[in-house]
Design an enzyme around this catalytic site. Structure first.
Site, PDB file in Angstrom:
ATOM      1  N   ASN A  88       0.826  -1.213   0.000  1.00 29.01           N
ATOM      2  CA  ASN A  88       0.000   0.000   0.000  1.00 29.01           C
ATOM      3  C   ASN A  88       0.863   1.267   0.000  1.00 29.01           C
ATOM      4  OD1 ASN A  88      -2.236   1.647   0.222  1.00 29.01           O
ATOM      5  ND2 ASN A  88      -2.688   1.114   2.360  1.00 29.01           N
ATOM      6  N   HIS A 110     -14.106  -4.398  11.483  1.00 34.17           N
ATOM      7  CA  HIS A 110     -13.797  -3.145  12.181  1.00 34.17           C
ATOM      8  C   HIS A 110     -15.030  -2.275  12.390  1.00 34.17           C
ATOM      9  CE1 HIS A 110      -9.653  -3.123   9.957  1.00 34.17           C
ATOM     10  NE2 HIS A 110      -9.872  -4.232  10.607  1.00 34.17           N
ATOM     11  N   ARG A 140     -13.341  -5.436  16.039  1.00 38.23           N
ATOM     12  CA  ARG A 140     -12.320  -4.477  16.452  1.00 38.23           C
ATOM     13  C   ARG A 140     -12.991  -3.120  16.616  1.00 38.23           C
ATOM     14  NH1 ARG A 140      -7.569  -2.040  12.622  1.00 38.23           N
ATOM     15  NH2 ARG A 140      -9.099  -0.379  12.381  1.00 38.23           N
ATOM     16  N   TYR A 155      -6.754   8.262  10.847  1.00 37.99           N
ATOM     17  CA  TYR A 155      -6.695   6.913  10.286  1.00 37.99           C
ATOM     18  C   TYR A 155      -6.838   5.851  11.377  1.00 37.99           C
ATOM     19  CZ  TYR A 155      -5.100   2.991   7.504  1.00 37.99           C
ATOM     20  OH  TYR A 155      -5.020   1.788   6.854  1.00 37.99           O
ATOM     21  N   ASP A 195      -6.917  -1.795  18.039  1.00 42.61           N
ATOM     22  CA  ASP A 195      -5.660  -1.571  17.312  1.00 42.61           C
ATOM     23  C   ASP A 195      -5.089  -0.208  17.703  1.00 42.61           C
ATOM     24  OD1 ASP A 195      -3.602  -1.377  15.499  1.00 42.61           O
ATOM     25  OD2 ASP A 195      -4.831  -1.639  13.695  1.00 42.61           O
ATOM     26  N   HIS A 226      -2.196   0.959  16.429  1.00 41.06           N
ATOM     27  CA  HIS A 226      -1.454   1.477  15.266  1.00 41.06           C
ATOM     28  C   HIS A 226      -0.055   1.987  15.624  1.00 41.06           C
ATOM     29  CE1 HIS A 226      -3.856   1.144  11.662  1.00 41.06           C
ATOM     30  NE2 HIS A 226      -4.925   1.327  12.392  1.00 41.06           N
ATOM     31  N   GLU A 275      -3.656  -4.622  19.729  1.00 41.09           N
ATOM     32  CA  GLU A 275      -2.815  -4.794  18.531  1.00 41.09           C
ATOM     33  C   GLU A 275      -1.827  -3.646  18.354  1.00 41.09           C
ATOM     34  OE1 GLU A 275      -5.250  -5.359  15.087  1.00 41.09           O
ATOM     35  OE2 GLU A 275      -3.843  -4.338  13.778  1.00 41.09           O
ATOM     36  N   GLU A 288       1.670  -6.952  11.401  1.00 47.67           N
ATOM     37  CA  GLU A 288       1.149  -6.666  10.058  1.00 47.67           C
ATOM     38  C   GLU A 288       2.210  -6.088   9.129  1.00 47.67           C
ATOM     39  OE1 GLU A 288      -2.112  -4.024  11.314  1.00 47.67           O
ATOM     40  OE2 GLU A 288      -1.121  -2.441  10.189  1.00 47.67           O
ATOM     41  N   ARG A 317       0.551 -11.578  13.440  1.00 46.41           N
ATOM     42  CA  ARG A 317      -0.387 -11.074  12.427  1.00 46.41           C
ATOM     43  C   ARG A 317       0.210 -10.938  11.034  1.00 46.41           C
ATOM     44  NH1 ARG A 317      -2.085  -6.520  12.752  1.00 46.41           N
ATOM     45  NH2 ARG A 317      -4.057  -6.916  11.721  1.00 46.41           N
ATOM     46  N   HIS A 353      -3.131 -10.692   8.826  1.00 48.34           N
ATOM     47  CA  HIS A 353      -3.575  -9.332   8.500  1.00 48.34           C
ATOM     48  C   HIS A 353      -4.472  -9.405   7.263  1.00 48.34           C
ATOM     49  CE1 HIS A 353      -2.111  -5.043   7.197  1.00 48.34           C
ATOM     50  NE2 HIS A 353      -3.118  -4.935   8.037  1.00 48.34           N
ATOM     51  N   ASP A 390      -6.382  -3.450   1.697  1.00 48.22           N
ATOM     52  CA  ASP A 390      -5.253  -3.350   0.776  1.00 48.22           C
ATOM     53  C   ASP A 390      -4.506  -4.677   0.627  1.00 48.22           C
ATOM     54  OD1 ASP A 390      -4.743  -1.795   3.465  1.00 48.22           O
ATOM     55  OD2 ASP A 390      -2.806  -2.650   2.946  1.00 48.22           O
ATOM     56  N   GLU A 401      -8.298 -11.461  10.139  1.00 48.43           N
ATOM     57  CA  GLU A 401      -8.896 -10.136   9.930  1.00 48.43           C
ATOM     58  C   GLU A 401      -9.591 -10.116   8.570  1.00 48.43           C
ATOM     59  OE1 GLU A 401      -7.631  -5.433  10.082  1.00 48.43           O
ATOM     60  OE2 GLU A 401      -6.142  -6.886   9.410  1.00 48.43           O
ATOM     61  N   TRP A 431       2.930   5.455  13.756  1.00 49.59           N
ATOM     62  CA  TRP A 431       1.527   5.016  13.777  1.00 49.59           C
ATOM     63  C   TRP A 431       1.416   3.675  13.095  1.00 49.59           C
ATOM     64  CZ3 TRP A 431      -1.728   4.089   9.628  1.00 49.59           C
ATOM     65  CH2 TRP A 431      -1.173   4.376   8.380  1.00 49.59           C
TER      66      TRP A 431
HETATM   67  C1  GCO Z   1      -5.143  -3.315  10.170  1.00 49.86           C
HETATM   68  C2  GCO Z   1      -4.233  -2.259   9.731  1.00 49.86           C
HETATM   69  C3  GCO Z   1      -4.462  -1.603   8.419  1.00 49.86           C
HETATM   70  C4  GCO Z   1      -3.168  -0.992   7.918  1.00 49.86           C
HETATM   71  C5  GCO Z   1      -3.120  -0.957   6.428  1.00 49.86           C
HETATM   72  C6  GCO Z   1      -1.845  -0.350   5.908  1.00 49.86           C
HETATM   73  O1  GCO Z   1      -5.053  -3.686  11.318  1.00 49.86           O
HETATM   74  O2  GCO Z   1      -5.905  -3.789   9.350  1.00 49.86           O
HETATM   75  O3  GCO Z   1      -3.627  -1.562  10.736  1.00 49.86           O
HETATM   76  O4  GCO Z   1      -5.514  -0.701   8.471  1.00 49.86           O
HETATM   77  O5  GCO Z   1      -2.991   0.270   8.443  1.00 49.86           O
HETATM   78  O6  GCO Z   1      -3.271  -2.238   5.954  1.00 49.86           O
HETATM   79  O7  GCO Z   1      -1.744  -0.496   4.555  1.00 49.86           O
HETATM   80 MG    MG Z   2      -3.507  -2.901  12.451  1.00 54.88          MG
END
Ligand code: GCO
Ligand code: MG
Length: 401
Positions: free
Chosen positions: A37, A122, A147, A159, A209, A211, A235, A261, A282, A311, A315, A338, A401
């Site tokens: 991504n 989510h 989540r 985000y 999450d 991040h 997470e 991830e 993950r 994960h 994306d 996920e 993040w």
């Molecule tokens: C998740 C993630 C995603 C990522 C994204 C980055 O837990 O699914 O944190 O939202 O941020 O895949 O490209």
């Molecule tokens: Mg994540």
């Protein structure tokens, strides 16, 4: 059998995806996902300039040898771009092998350890109320794991917190800059989960999450404050370059921890796993070396009671999702998968045998990993430059993040 041609297809059915198609001289073909991504074209160049020319004429059945050839043979090992390229090739080769064996991929891996694959989806809200409503609505659709995220009061949704922010990466050409406040976030999250437990009770699995936005001692505090609400996991509490940093979190909390991830190889999580510093790993097929990479990491994790949790955001293409669910169906130490769902155009471009049934995914019985790419549809959706956002603290400091 020989590899005759390898094509790289870049398209944007709502999100950018990089797809690898390997065609053999016997007419069998397989497809793999190589999407990173926001850095898609770097993988395309790596594949087209440095990988594909070396693979033409090789035996596609020698998956392990090709994996080692691309990994060790490059001299420059690991890294997200290299590993996404290896992943795309590997997923396509497993697809070919399973098709040649006339089996669904999970059969080739050792057969089913389970009938269906538990997923989490989510929910984000502008405030606690909105998140609670979203969780209730998703539970009504049959989800058993959710989540939950919430925006920080007084700051615009960023985000991975507020509603629909997972889409925001697609509308901007250059990265959007967002504002983060740890100080405002830390007391908010336990309040969210207190409200959620009061509303939905204890049967539903709840996840959160972070991040990568905290330090170890902040994460330890958050994990401890969340203990009464029995999370399935917390997470990406801190950036994970410093694997031993998780010892500090572990000393202070029994909230289960999930990570991985952005990991590409077993070496990114070796210490985390062997010291039992996390509970869920993950990694996902498209970023951690394909089916071959996942198997290696999950088998290692099994020794230490760490469970799989691929994960699976929007994306990660439906092809990588197909590879994931076949691994999920087999892997003995499965935890959860996920599943963010996909836009209609994405479904149209990637016909797939896997399907969602309430809170679960099922693989289907198609041979291979059961996902294809419709190249005519792909041609309708040209690549669009897009980036993930960037986070800054309120004083302007660039943030993890
Ligand atoms: C998740 C993630 C995603 C990522 C994204 C980055 O837990 O699914 O944190 O939202 O941020 O895949 O490209
Ligand atoms: Mg994540």
């Amino acid at each position: 059998m020989k590899i005759k041609e390898i094509r790289v297809i870049v398209a944007s059915p709502g999100r950018n995806f990089v797809t690898v198609k390997i065609i053999t001289d016997e007419g069998l073909y397989g497809v793999g996902d190589a999407t990173v991504n926001g850095r898609e074209k770097a993988v395309v160049a790596y594949l087209e300039d440095h990988v594909i020319p070396c693979l033409i004429g090789r035996d596609p059945m020698r998956i392990e040898d090709i994996w080692q050839y691309l990994y060790k043979g490059a001299y420059w090992r690991r890294g997200p771009i290299t590993m996404a390229a290896i992943s795309g090739i590997d997923i396509a080769l497993w697809d070919i092998k399973a098709k040649a064996a006339n089996m669904p991929l999970y059969q080739l891996l050792g057969g089913a350890s389970r009938d269906k694959i538990m997923i989490y989806q989510h929910v984000g809200g502008r405030d606690i109320e909105e998140t609670v409503e979203g969780v209730v609505a998703l539970r009504e659709k049959g989800l058993v794991a959710i989540r939950a995220q919430v925006s920080i009061p007084g700051l615009p949704p960023i985000y991975g917190t507020g509603p629909s922010t997972d889409q925001s990466a697609m509308v901007q050409t250059l990265p959007v800059e967002e504002v983060w406040s740890t100080h405002k976030y830390l007391p908010l999250v336990p309040k969210l989960f207190e409200r959620l437990r009061d509303t939905v009770g204890w049967d539903l699995h709840l996840l959160h999450d972070v991040h990568h936005r905290l330090t170890p001692i902040e994460a330890a505090r958050l994990g401890r404050d969340l203990e009464p609400y029995r999370l399935f996991w917390l997470e990406d509490a801190v950036p994970a370059e410093l694997q031993e940093g998780f010892r500090l979190i572990r000393q202070h909390t029994t909230t289960p921890l999930a990570l991985g991830e952005i990991f590409n190889t077993i070496y990114d999580c070796q210490q985390l796993i062997s010291e039992q510093l996390i509970d869920y790993i993950r990694v996902t097929s498209v970023h951690a070396g394909g089916v071959t990479g996942l198997r290696r990491i999950f088998d290692f994790a099994a020794i230490y009671h760490v469970r799989s949790a691929c994960h699976g955001p929007m994306d990660v293409s439906p092809i990588a999702m197909g590879a994931n669910v076949h691994v999920d169906r087999w892997v003995p130490n499965f935890g959860i998968q996920e599943f963010s769902g996909y836009l209609e155009a994405t479904h149209e471009m990637f016909p797939h045998a896997w399907e969602q049934q309430g809170g679960y995914l099922v693989t289907g019985e198609a041979i291979g990993h059961g996902v294809d790419i419709d190249e005519k549809v792909a041609a309708k959706y040209p690549y669009k430059q897009a980036y993930l956002p960037i986070a800054r603290a309120e004083d302007g400091t660039l943030w993890s993040w």
